[in-house]
Structures are given as structure tokens and as C-alpha cells.
Design a protein around this motif. Sequence first.
Motif, mmCIF file in Angstrom:
data_model
loop_
_atom_site.group_PDB
_atom_site.id
_atom_site.type_symbol
_atom_site.label_atom_id
_atom_site.label_comp_id
_atom_site.label_asym_id
_atom_site.label_seq_id
_atom_site.Cartn_x
_atom_site.Cartn_y
_atom_site.Cartn_z
ATOM 1 N N ALA A 31 0.835 -1.208 0.000
ATOM 2 C CA ALA A 31 0.000 0.000 0.000
ATOM 3 C C ALA A 31 0.870 1.258 0.000
ATOM 4 O O ALA A 31 0.617 2.202 -0.754
ATOM 5 C CB ALA A 31 -0.937 -0.004 1.201
ATOM 6 N N ARG A 32 1.894 1.261 0.821
ATOM 7 C CA ARG A 32 2.790 2.427 0.875
ATOM 8 C C ARG A 32 3.493 2.642 -0.462
ATOM 9 O O ARG A 32 3.617 3.757 -0.945
ATOM 10 C CB ARG A 32 3.816 2.230 1.986
ATOM 11 N N LEU A 35 1.099 4.145 -2.990
ATOM 12 C CA LEU A 35 0.871 5.566 -2.737
ATOM 13 C C LEU A 35 2.070 6.416 -3.156
ATOM 14 O O LEU A 35 1.914 7.513 -3.687
ATOM 15 C CB LEU A 35 0.559 5.807 -1.258
ATOM 16 N N GLU A 36 3.272 5.911 -2.935
ATOM 17 C CA GLU A 36 4.469 6.663 -3.310
ATOM 18 C C GLU A 36 4.616 6.775 -4.829
ATOM 19 O O GLU A 36 5.187 7.740 -5.327
ATOM 20 C CB GLU A 36 5.705 6.026 -2.695
ATOM 21 N N ARG A 43 -2.029 13.195 -0.838
ATOM 22 C CA ARG A 43 -1.790 12.200 0.218
ATOM 23 C C ARG A 43 -2.893 12.205 1.273
ATOM 24 O O ARG A 43 -3.291 11.151 1.765
ATOM 25 C CB ARG A 43 -0.445 12.444 0.892
ATOM 26 N N ALA A 44 -3.389 13.367 1.633
ATOM 27 C CA ALA A 44 -4.453 13.422 2.642
ATOM 28 C C ALA A 44 -5.698 12.705 2.138
ATOM 29 O O ALA A 44 -6.347 11.957 2.890
ATOM 30 C CB ALA A 44 -4.773 14.871 2.992
ATOM 31 N N SER A 46 -5.766 10.285 -0.135
ATOM 32 C CA SER A 46 -5.446 8.853 -0.177
ATOM 33 C C SER A 46 -5.551 8.236 1.204
ATOM 34 O O SER A 46 -6.111 7.151 1.376
ATOM 35 C CB SER A 46 -4.040 8.640 -0.738
ATOM 36 N N HIS A 47 -5.043 8.919 2.216
ATOM 37 C CA HIS A 47 -5.115 8.396 3.577
ATOM 38 C C HIS A 47 -6.554 8.363 4.081
ATOM 39 O O HIS A 47 -6.947 7.428 4.786
ATOM 40 C CB HIS A 47 -4.230 9.205 4.517
ATOM 41 N N SER A 48 -7.348 9.363 3.712
ATOM 42 C CA SER A 48 -8.757 9.372 4.109
ATOM 43 C C SER A 48 -9.498 8.179 3.521
ATOM 44 O O SER A 48 -10.333 7.564 4.191
ATOM 45 C CB SER A 48 -9.434 10.670 3.654
ATOM 46 N N LEU A 50 -8.140 5.273 2.685
ATOM 47 C CA LEU A 50 -7.677 4.081 3.394
ATOM 48 C C LEU A 50 -8.314 3.966 4.777
ATOM 49 O O LEU A 50 -8.691 2.875 5.205
ATOM 50 C CB LEU A 50 -6.149 4.093 3.519
ATOM 51 N N VAL A 51 -8.471 5.086 5.468
ATOM 52 C CA VAL A 51 -9.106 5.080 6.791
ATOM 53 C C VAL A 51 -10.565 4.646 6.670
ATOM 54 O O VAL A 51 -11.058 3.849 7.472
ATOM 55 C CB VAL A 51 -8.981 6.464 7.462
#
Length: 65
Positions: A31-32, A35-36, A43-44, A46-48, A50-51
Motif C-alpha cells: 500500500a505504501r 501511494l508513493e 496524500r491526505a 489517499s489516507h482518508s 484508506l481510513v
Amino acid sequence: MCDDTPAGPDDFDAWVCRTVLNPRVPLFWEARNLLEEENDADRALSHSVLVAIAAGRSTPGGIAE
């Protein structure tokens, strides 16, 4: 480790610990790495996403909410 599969439903939790949650297994970092690779992605955002998925949301509307 890479060819490890769950022996059945009763082994699934242990399999997740042996593979997905194990930093020595490439899947742990996937996953990391994905994303990279997305340099243009926010990024925010993408993280939202995933959360939301980790919280159990599985439909586009539920994830967007």
C-alpha cells in the motif's frame, strides 16, 4: 512466506498476521509503495480513503462520506 495461503477459514487470522502484518513480507509494504508511485495524488485524500476502508466502508458512497 510468499506462497503462504490460509489453510481455511480458521487459519485466516493467523495468515493475516503471518503475511499482511509482517514487515518481512513484501505485501506489508505494498500500500505504501502504491501511494508513493502516485506523485500527483493528494496524500491526505489517499489516507482518508484508506481510513474509510479500514473502518469498514465498502461502497463508493460510504467511502466518500
